[in-house]
Motif scaffolding. Sequence first.
Motif, PDB file in Angstrom:
ATOM      1  N   GLY A 527     -29.060  68.131 -12.965  1.00  0.00           N
ATOM      2  CA  GLY A 527     -29.969  67.154 -13.595  1.00  0.00           C
ATOM      3  C   GLY A 527     -31.308  67.018 -12.875  1.00  0.00           C
ATOM      4  O   GLY A 527     -31.482  67.571 -11.781  1.00  0.00           O
ATOM      5  N   PRO A 528     -32.235  66.319 -13.481  1.00  0.00           N
ATOM      6  CA  PRO A 528     -33.559  66.166 -12.855  1.00  0.00           C
ATOM      7  C   PRO A 528     -33.513  65.398 -11.549  1.00  0.00           C
ATOM      8  O   PRO A 528     -34.088  65.832 -10.563  1.00  0.00           O
ATOM      9  N   ASP A 529     -32.841  64.270 -11.543  1.00  0.00           N
ATOM     10  CA  ASP A 529     -32.637  63.585 -10.259  1.00  0.00           C
ATOM     11  C   ASP A 529     -31.204  63.860  -9.822  1.00  0.00           C
ATOM     12  O   ASP A 529     -30.268  63.152 -10.174  1.00  0.00           O
ATOM     13  N   ASP A 530     -31.063  64.976  -9.089  1.00  0.00           N
ATOM     14  CA  ASP A 530     -29.714  65.478  -8.822  1.00  0.00           C
ATOM     15  C   ASP A 530     -29.112  64.790  -7.610  1.00  0.00           C
ATOM     16  O   ASP A 530     -28.841  65.401  -6.591  1.00  0.00           O
ATOM     17  N   PHE A 531     -28.989  63.512  -7.723  1.00  0.00           N
ATOM     18  CA  PHE A 531     -28.256  62.797  -6.667  1.00  0.00           C
ATOM     19  C   PHE A 531     -27.320  61.806  -7.319  1.00  0.00           C
ATOM     20  O   PHE A 531     -27.541  61.376  -8.455  1.00  0.00           O
ATOM     21  N   LEU A 532     -26.299  61.458  -6.597  1.00  0.00           N
ATOM     22  CA  LEU A 532     -25.323  60.507  -7.118  1.00  0.00           C
ATOM     23  C   LEU A 532     -25.112  59.418  -6.082  1.00  0.00           C
ATOM     24  O   LEU A 532     -25.053  59.682  -4.874  1.00  0.00           O
ATOM     25  N   VAL A 533     -24.994  58.200  -6.563  1.00  0.00           N
ATOM     26  CA  VAL A 533     -24.676  57.090  -5.668  1.00  0.00           C
ATOM     27  C   VAL A 533     -23.244  57.290  -5.154  1.00  0.00           C
ATOM     28  O   VAL A 533     -22.347  57.653  -5.913  1.00  0.00           O
ATOM     29  N   ILE A 534     -23.071  57.074  -3.862  1.00  0.00           N
ATOM     30  CA  ILE A 534     -21.780  57.377  -3.246  1.00  0.00           C
ATOM     31  C   ILE A 534     -20.660  56.598  -3.909  1.00  0.00           C
ATOM     32  O   ILE A 534     -19.586  57.136  -4.212  1.00  0.00           O
ATOM     33  N   ASN A 535     -20.914  55.333  -4.152  1.00  0.00           N
ATOM     34  CA  ASN A 535     -19.865  54.502  -4.728  1.00  0.00           C
ATOM     35  C   ASN A 535     -19.504  54.963  -6.131  1.00  0.00           C
ATOM     36  O   ASN A 535     -18.347  54.879  -6.531  1.00  0.00           O
ATOM     37  N   HIS A 536     -20.494  55.484  -6.823  1.00  0.00           N
ATOM     38  CA  HIS A 536     -20.207  55.995  -8.163  1.00  0.00           C
ATOM     39  C   HIS A 536     -19.311  57.223  -8.100  1.00  0.00           C
ATOM     40  O   HIS A 536     -18.408  57.375  -8.922  1.00  0.00           O
ATOM     41  N   VAL A 537     -19.606  58.042  -7.088  1.00  0.00           N
ATOM     42  CA  VAL A 537     -18.747  59.225  -6.919  1.00  0.00           C
ATOM     43  C   VAL A 537     -17.306  58.794  -6.692  1.00  0.00           C
ATOM     44  O   VAL A 537     -16.362  59.324  -7.278  1.00  0.00           O
ATOM     45  N   ARG A 538     -17.148  57.800  -5.823  1.00  0.00           N
ATOM     46  CA  ARG A 538     -15.799  57.320  -5.558  1.00  0.00           C
ATOM     47  C   ARG A 538     -15.158  56.824  -6.844  1.00  0.00           C
ATOM     48  O   ARG A 538     -13.994  57.142  -7.127  1.00  0.00           O
ATOM     49  N   ASP A 539     -15.919  56.079  -7.628  1.00  0.00           N
ATOM     50  CA  ASP A 539     -15.335  55.518  -8.850  1.00  0.00           C
ATOM     51  C   ASP A 539     -15.000  56.604  -9.857  1.00  0.00           C
ATOM     52  O   ASP A 539     -14.052  56.473 -10.630  1.00  0.00           O
ATOM     53  N   MET A 540     -15.754  57.716  -9.763  1.00  0.00           N
ATOM     54  CA  MET A 540     -15.450  58.821 -10.660  1.00  0.00           C
ATOM     55  C   MET A 540     -14.153  59.525 -10.268  1.00  0.00           C
ATOM     56  O   MET A 540     -13.388  59.988 -11.108  1.00  0.00           O
ATOM     57  N   ILE A 541     -13.949  59.615  -8.954  1.00  0.00           N
ATOM     58  CA  ILE A 541     -12.811  60.408  -8.482  1.00  0.00           C
ATOM     59  C   ILE A 541     -11.523  59.592  -8.498  1.00  0.00           C
ATOM     60  O   ILE A 541     -10.485  60.046  -8.984  1.00  0.00           O
ATOM     61  N   LEU A 542     -11.594  58.387  -7.966  1.00  0.00           N
ATOM     62  CA  LEU A 542     -10.357  57.624  -7.768  1.00  0.00           C
ATOM     63  C   LEU A 542     -10.100  56.730  -8.966  1.00  0.00           C
ATOM     64  O   LEU A 542     -11.005  56.024  -9.410  1.00  0.00           O
ATOM     65  N   PRO A 543      -8.885  56.707  -9.482  1.00  0.00           N
ATOM     66  CA  PRO A 543      -8.526  55.730 -10.515  1.00  0.00           C
ATOM     67  C   PRO A 543      -8.565  54.320  -9.933  1.00  0.00           C
ATOM     68  O   PRO A 543      -8.472  54.138  -8.711  1.00  0.00           O
ATOM     69  N   ILE A 544      -8.614  53.366 -10.796  1.00  0.00           N
ATOM     70  CA  ILE A 544      -8.820  51.985 -10.341  1.00  0.00           C
ATOM     71  C   ILE A 544      -7.711  51.518  -9.411  1.00  0.00           C
ATOM     72  O   ILE A 544      -7.961  50.919  -8.369  1.00  0.00           O
ATOM     73  N   MET A 545      -6.482  51.825  -9.784  1.00  0.00           N
ATOM     74  CA  MET A 545      -5.382  51.272  -8.992  1.00  0.00           C
ATOM     75  C   MET A 545      -5.281  51.922  -7.615  1.00  0.00           C
ATOM     76  O   MET A 545      -4.701  51.347  -6.705  1.00  0.00           O
ATOM     77  N   ASN A 546      -5.822  53.119  -7.467  1.00  0.00           N
ATOM     78  CA  ASN A 546      -5.684  53.799  -6.187  1.00  0.00           C
ATOM     79  C   ASN A 546      -6.813  53.482  -5.222  1.00  0.00           C
ATOM     80  O   ASN A 546      -6.756  53.883  -4.072  1.00  0.00           O
ATOM     81  N   ARG A 547      -7.821  52.806  -5.695  1.00  0.00           N
ATOM     82  CA  ARG A 547      -9.008  52.683  -4.862  1.00  0.00           C
ATOM     83  C   ARG A 547      -8.713  51.982  -3.545  1.00  0.00           C
ATOM     84  O   ARG A 547      -9.209  52.372  -2.497  1.00  0.00           O
ATOM     85  N   LYS A 548      -7.877  50.926  -3.628  1.00  0.00           N
ATOM     86  CA  LYS A 548      -7.571  50.172  -2.422  1.00  0.00           C
ATOM     87  C   LYS A 548      -6.753  51.032  -1.444  1.00  0.00           C
ATOM     88  O   LYS A 548      -7.077  51.137  -0.267  1.00  0.00           O
ATOM     89  N   SER A 549      -5.737  51.643  -2.005  1.00  0.00           N
ATOM     90  CA  SER A 549      -4.818  52.380  -1.111  1.00  0.00           C
ATOM     91  C   SER A 549      -5.465  53.637  -0.553  1.00  0.00           C
ATOM     92  O   SER A 549      -5.136  54.071   0.549  1.00  0.00           O
ATOM     93  N   MET A 550      -6.400  54.202  -1.287  1.00  0.00           N
ATOM     94  CA  MET A 550      -7.001  55.452  -0.836  1.00  0.00           C
ATOM     95  C   MET A 550      -8.271  55.221  -0.035  1.00  0.00           C
ATOM     96  O   MET A 550      -8.977  56.179   0.288  1.00  0.00           O
ATOM     97  N   GLU A 551      -8.551  53.955   0.268  1.00  0.00           N
ATOM     98  CA  GLU A 551      -9.840  53.650   0.879  1.00  0.00           C
ATOM     99  C   GLU A 551     -10.009  54.355   2.222  1.00  0.00           C
ATOM    100  O   GLU A 551     -11.086  54.870   2.549  1.00  0.00           O
ATOM    101  N   LYS A 552      -8.899  54.380   2.976  1.00  0.00           N
ATOM    102  CA  LYS A 552      -8.966  54.984   4.299  1.00  0.00           C
ATOM    103  C   LYS A 552      -9.335  56.470   4.185  1.00  0.00           C
ATOM    104  O   LYS A 552     -10.210  56.980   4.897  1.00  0.00           O
ATOM    105  N   ILE A 553      -8.661  57.138   3.261  1.00  0.00           N
ATOM    106  CA  ILE A 553      -8.918  58.566   3.072  1.00  0.00           C
ATOM    107  C   ILE A 553     -10.346  58.754   2.574  1.00  0.00           C
ATOM    108  O   ILE A 553     -11.056  59.678   2.994  1.00  0.00           O
ATOM    109  N   TRP A 554     -10.764  57.891   1.705  1.00  0.00           N
ATOM    110  CA  TRP A 554     -12.125  57.977   1.184  1.00  0.00           C
ATOM    111  C   TRP A 554     -13.138  57.866   2.319  1.00  0.00           C
ATOM    112  O   TRP A 554     -14.073  58.673   2.395  1.00  0.00           O
ATOM    113  N   MET A 555     -12.928  56.895   3.205  1.00  0.00           N
ATOM    114  CA  MET A 555     -13.853  56.712   4.317  1.00  0.00           C
ATOM    115  C   MET A 555     -13.885  57.971   5.189  1.00  0.00           C
ATOM    116  O   MET A 555     -14.955  58.429   5.618  1.00  0.00           O
ATOM    117  N   LYS A 556     -12.722  58.499   5.397  1.00  0.00           N
ATOM    118  CA  LYS A 556     -12.661  59.720   6.212  1.00  0.00           C
ATOM    119  C   LYS A 556     -13.394  60.858   5.523  1.00  0.00           C
ATOM    120  O   LYS A 556     -14.119  61.640   6.168  1.00  0.00           O
TER     121      LYS A 556
END
Lengths: 728, 90
Positions: A527-556
């Motif tokens: 895309g023209p502005d080829d950047f993504l907000v980090i939190n959006h990336v997380r929301d794209m990858i992780l389903p809602i219910m897993n976000r809490k439990s996967m937070e540690k792995i996400w941070m890593k």
Amino acid sequence: MVDVESLSDAELRTKLIEFGYPIMPITGTTRKLMQKKLKILLDNKNDGRRSLGRYSSEEESDTDVSSTRKSNRRVTMGAPSPRYAKQNDSPQPQEVHKTTRTTTTTRKVVKTQSQDEFDTGSDSEPEIIENNSTSFSPLSQMNFEHSTTKYSRPRTVTSSSNFSNSYSTSLSPQPLSSSRFTSTTNSGDGALDRLNQIRSRLSLGSPTATSPPTSSTEDEQTPFLSNFTRRLSQLSNVPKTTDYDYKSDIIKEYDTNGAGAYTRTLQGRQPRYRDVNQSYYTSNAGGQRNNMISIILLSIFCLFFVCLGVMYYGMRDDGVAVSPSGYYIPHCNERGKDAQPGFNCIHYSDVDDAVNLMHFIKPELIKRAVSYGCKDSTTRPFLTEGEVLNLRHVKDDDIHAIQKQLENMEVLAFRNPDWCISMVPTDVGNDLSEEDAFRDMEALMSYKNGHTVGLAVLNPDLPLRCRFYNKVYTIFNLALVIFGTFLTLYLLNMAYKYVKRYHKHSNDEVYSMVRRIVDVLESSGDGPDDFLVINHVRDMILPIMNRKSMEKIWMKAVKFINENESRVRTEVQVVQGEPFEVWRWLGNPSLSSSPRSKTWQGQAFETQVGSVNSLPCSPTPCLKIRGMMDDNDRNPQLIREAVLGKCAHQCRILHCGIDDVSKCVYLKCADQNDAAVAYQNLHGWWCSGHLVTVKYLRLERYMQRFPNSPVSGPPYLKSLTSAKDWSS
Amino acid sequence: MSSTSQKHRNFVAEPMGDKPVTDLAGIGEVLGKRLTASGFDKAYVVLGQFLVLKKNQELFLEWMKDTCQANSKQSSDCYQCLHDWCEEFL
């Protein structure tokens, strides 16, 4: 058979070769050896034949065996007479009487034995008479007859024949060479004649007397007529001829060779029967000396262990029992000035009291020690001095006297370690050991000030059951400790493995997360502005219910990308008025801009006519083009197409060859002018990131390299693509 | 052969030259005397016999037994000694 001794060297050698023995030089020193070898070989040969005969006759009767053997002996034999005659001087009459008296079996055995004597006696009988005339008394001969019959009865018929055979061989203590034998017979010939006559007179009756019953019994046993007749002929030979021995002697002289051979066979056989021979001598003549020795040895052996056991028990008893006398008593009179009663010596008068006290309290001490060691470890294993006083006080109320007795007894207890009474401190707990006990009176005294001293038997003689329990308990404890150790090690190992696995698992999760992030960024990187907000990336990858439990792995994963991912840049961008941390996908330039196809990218320098980079006129129609091929280019068609597409529209090209080795493209044009056009079109151009250079090539070289290239047109090569104006 | 004696090693270490028969392994004073009495006074004479018997162990042991009443240990020591010497120098 021939006499080995008389063979010449050559004969000996050939004989040995006959037996398949390697050829050896026969010299003065080796001759003896070779003769011996030949003898052994001959013996082995005969032995083999003999054993075969014996096997086959195993199922037949005894007489059959002896008769078959006899049949070939008869002819070759002849030696026995001198021995037989000589022997008859003393033992034979006895033997004859014996035979008439015993049963038929006995007679039969004796008969076979005597027959064997006829056969085999040639070995050694003269020597026996010389050596054994004293030891081999008629009486012993009698004994021997008994033993023979005894032996033969329970056995099979064949074995009895064997035995008799062994007997006959056993008569010869050492093998006699046939030459020696012959000499004896020859020398004693005159005397032998006389002896034979005497013998025949003496034994004339015996064979005749014995033969009828023997023949009748054997008749029943041997149904084979041929055997029977053969045997009968032998039997008839024995009784009929009064001068039988003399005759046989003559036969022997005629048949020396055969006799010699036969003697050898028997000599060869002797070792086999030697043990029988030995046992016979030991059991009858030698007495039971061997047995005695072994029995004595055995009894000494047993006695040794019995003594050891007795001594052991004696030692134990000494340790336990306290003998009333023999105490070491330090009398005060002996020590002189430094005598301190109740400290390092005692008076004569007090000795009895102290010993009495010891005898009084020792059972109590042992009782306590045993009960501590076995039943109840809460009871104290010692008596304090106060308790001793109390115990004693029941009978005697003079407390000071008892105190003194106690002190004296302590002195004695130090001096007499075999009392097994130790003074111990009372405040170290119940688990007393030798180290705790006081070493001498001084230590005891210094401890006594303010503390209570106990008396104890430290190593009581515990009952067997109790000791057994203690052992079992100790073993159990040990096993428990070992088991515990192993369990701990096992658990540690398990824990280590678990931790390792957990780390690996979490690392895997982080890596997979990073991969997904990179995928997301890569896919959205166009895309023209080829950047993504980090939190959006997380929301794209992780389903809602897993976000809490996967937070540690996400941070890593975020941390990992920030540190280790060069294609992603973290920056702060204002998105809709708000600053956000974003990831910008930088991508892989080498990957993104690597078109596989060969494309012409532009001209590097001027190649028009008149410029310094091109020749004024082309010398040859052939060109060599460098820089078209990469190292990993495997598609020559593509390169050819690129070259033709570039220049084929402006000039006539006859041939285009590609050389993989030199990484060059060769071009052959119709004439020099065409070559010049092609040269100007190709030289100094960029092709897929490479600068193309062109040189003229001599025609001969070109023809050398491509001999099949066409020499002239019209079929000119054309490009597949339409003409394109590259100059722009 | 688990190990060899010092005498054996000494003998096998060098050419035998004029060594007396007692220098052979397994040949002591007594056997040496007997061998000398039967004419085998030098080690090389015994070697000659050894070679005449074509290095045959059985025959050599037998010969030793005949000539000097050597027991099997002595004669096999001697045999081994000569055999090793031959391996080395022949």
